[in-house]
Design an enzyme around this catalytic site. Structure first.
Site, PDB file in Angstrom:
ATOM      1  N   LYS A 194       0.866  -1.152   0.042  1.00 55.16           N
ATOM      2  CA  LYS A 194       0.025   0.028  -0.037  1.00 55.16           C
ATOM      3  C   LYS A 194       0.740   1.061   0.053  1.00 55.16           C
ATOM      4  O   LYS A 194       0.450   2.429  -0.667  1.00 55.16           O
ATOM      5  CB  LYS A 194      -0.954  -0.135   1.232  1.00 55.16           C
ATOM      6  CG  LYS A 194      -2.176  -0.924   1.059  1.00 55.16           C
ATOM      7  CD  LYS A 194      -3.234  -0.544   0.098  1.00 55.16           C
ATOM      8  CE  LYS A 194      -4.363  -1.595   0.004  1.00 55.16           C
ATOM      9  NZ  LYS A 194      -4.902  -1.579   1.139  1.00 55.16           N
TER      10      LYS A 194
ATOM     11  N   LYS B 188      -7.123 -11.945 -11.658  1.00 53.55           N
ATOM     12  CA  LYS B 188      -8.293 -12.060 -10.954  1.00 53.55           C
ATOM     13  C   LYS B 188      -9.315 -10.996 -11.286  1.00 53.55           C
ATOM     14  O   LYS B 188      -9.016  -9.677 -11.321  1.00 53.55           O
ATOM     15  CB  LYS B 188      -7.812 -12.164  -9.558  1.00 53.55           C
ATOM     16  CG  LYS B 188      -9.165 -12.716  -8.731  1.00 53.55           C
ATOM     17  CD  LYS B 188      -8.355 -12.709  -7.145  1.00 53.55           C
ATOM     18  CE  LYS B 188      -9.500 -13.373  -6.185  1.00 53.55           C
ATOM     19  NZ  LYS B 188      -8.685 -13.506  -4.890  1.00 53.55           N
TER      20      LYS B 188
ATOM     21  N   LYS C  42     -12.002  -5.085  -8.482  1.00 55.94           N
ATOM     22  CA  LYS C  42     -12.837  -3.693  -8.228  1.00 55.94           C
ATOM     23  C   LYS C  42     -12.150  -2.520  -8.900  1.00 55.94           C
ATOM     24  O   LYS C  42     -12.414  -1.672  -9.598  1.00 55.94           O
ATOM     25  CB  LYS C  42     -13.246  -3.110  -6.934  1.00 55.94           C
ATOM     26  CG  LYS C  42     -13.939  -4.338  -6.158  1.00 55.94           C
ATOM     27  CD  LYS C  42     -14.137  -3.735  -4.798  1.00 55.94           C
ATOM     28  CE  LYS C  42     -15.062  -4.899  -3.962  1.00 55.94           C
ATOM     29  NZ  LYS C  42     -15.132  -4.619  -2.637  1.00 55.94           N
TER      30      LYS C  42
END
Length: 337
Positions: free
Chosen positions: A120, A202, A205
């Site tokens: 992140k 995969k 979103k």
């Protein structure tokens, strides 16, 4: 949520999901479709993890909307707020309170080794905040507050559960048996759904190609368009094989919804081509999601009912969490009010 009165208490499970956007077909077939069955097997706690979402800067109106939408979706998927706790994390301030205590029982080196912090930090290099670093302490608080016996985990969450166990064992080692040390629960494997446009990745979103991801609130015509434009190969044979990632993905989705084996799918679509198969997969998804979407739309029109559910959920959650927090604070030496 009624206390289990049988001699053999059900194990308590906890699952939280961030309100980053509406869940995808991948989220649904991979895990969420099976969540209502947890309420038969476990004493369940489900929540919208809105506190976790602010490690990345949020637009206030969007965060409120997405939190409401996700809560409604949890109920639409079949979670019964009468059979288990379904709540919004920020409605239970004990999460933040226990997270601070656990910060003080977690080592800097442990947090600096967390893979998600490294990932992140690289993704959001302009906002590497302290919350991103201490995120695992809040996650540990989420779990330990409710004395959860089991936590359903995927591969990406195993490290967070491991540090939660370490923190609990360290605290218990100093103060006695305060926290239940949670075990990982590996659910029955759901379908691994890949992007419709890049079937080696995969379904996500964050897919830059909007045609690659099917959302649970997509209109039927949108779902059909996405499946009809799904990437396949030039062979035109519906069969599961190496190198046929697009068709393999479509067969996986179709099998997960219909229950048909790959052999049956190959037989049924022998000689029919990809156009027919794509349409059939799209129609199966539309039919599967129809009752979920109907209930979701009804719930989104009844905000008073949603509010009643999340207020009740927060009240019950606070009672459970409050007992754990009070015990931890007493052990540490804080003066009771």
């Amino acid at each position: 949520m009624a206390e289990n009165q049988t001699n053999e208490r059900k194990k308590r499970s906890l699952s939280l999901i961030q309100p980053t956007s509406i869940p995808t077909l991948g989220n649904y077939l991979g895990a969420m479709k099976g969540w209502p069955t947890y309420q038969k097997d476990f004493d369940t706690i489900f929540g919208v993890a809105d506190l976790h979402s602010i490690t990345v800067r949020q637009e206030p109106a969007k965060l409120r909307e997405q939190t409401t939408q996700l809560y409604a979706m949890l109920l639409a998927l079949g979670l019964d707020p009468e059979k288990g706790i379904v709540f919004i994390q920020s409605h239970v301030p004990e999460h933040s309170q226990l997270a601070w205590l656990l910060n003080c029982y977690t080592q800097f080196g442990e947090l600096s080794r967390m893979t998600q912090f490294k990932d992140k930090s690289a993704q959001h290099s302009d906002n590497v905040n302290a919350g991103l670093f201490t995120y695992p302490c809040l996650m540990a608080a989420d779990i330990l507050l409710y004395q959860a016996d089991v936590v359903p985990v995927g591969a990406d969450q195993k490290q967070h559960l491991e540090i939660t166990r370490d923190i609990a064992e360290r605290f218990n080692g100093v103060y006695g048996n305060v926290f239940t040390v949670p075990e990982p629960y590996i659910p029955k494997a759901g379908a691994r759904v890949m992007s419709l446009q890049n079937p080696t990745a995969k379904m996500s979103k964050s897919d830059p190609n909007p045609k690659g991801t099917v959302y649970l609130t997509d209109e039927p015509n949108v779902i059909m368009k996405k499946f009809k434009s799904a990437v396949t190969d030039s062979e035109m044979s519906v069969r599961y094989a190496e190198g046929k990632d697009g068709i393999n993905n479509l067969m996986t989705i179709y099998s997960a919804i219909t229950g048909d084996s790959f052999e049956k799918i190959e037989h049924d679509f022998s000689g029919r081509g990809y156009g027919d198969f794509k349409a059939a997969v799209g129609e199966a998804v539309v039919e599967e999601l129809k009752p979920v979407q109907q209930k979701y739309n009804d719930l989104m029109r009844d905000k008073a009912y949603l509010k009643e559910c999340w207020e009740n959920g927060a009240d019950i959650a606070s009672r459970v969490a409050g007992r754990t927090l009070a015990k931890a604070m007493k052990k540490i030496g804080f003066v009771a009010k």
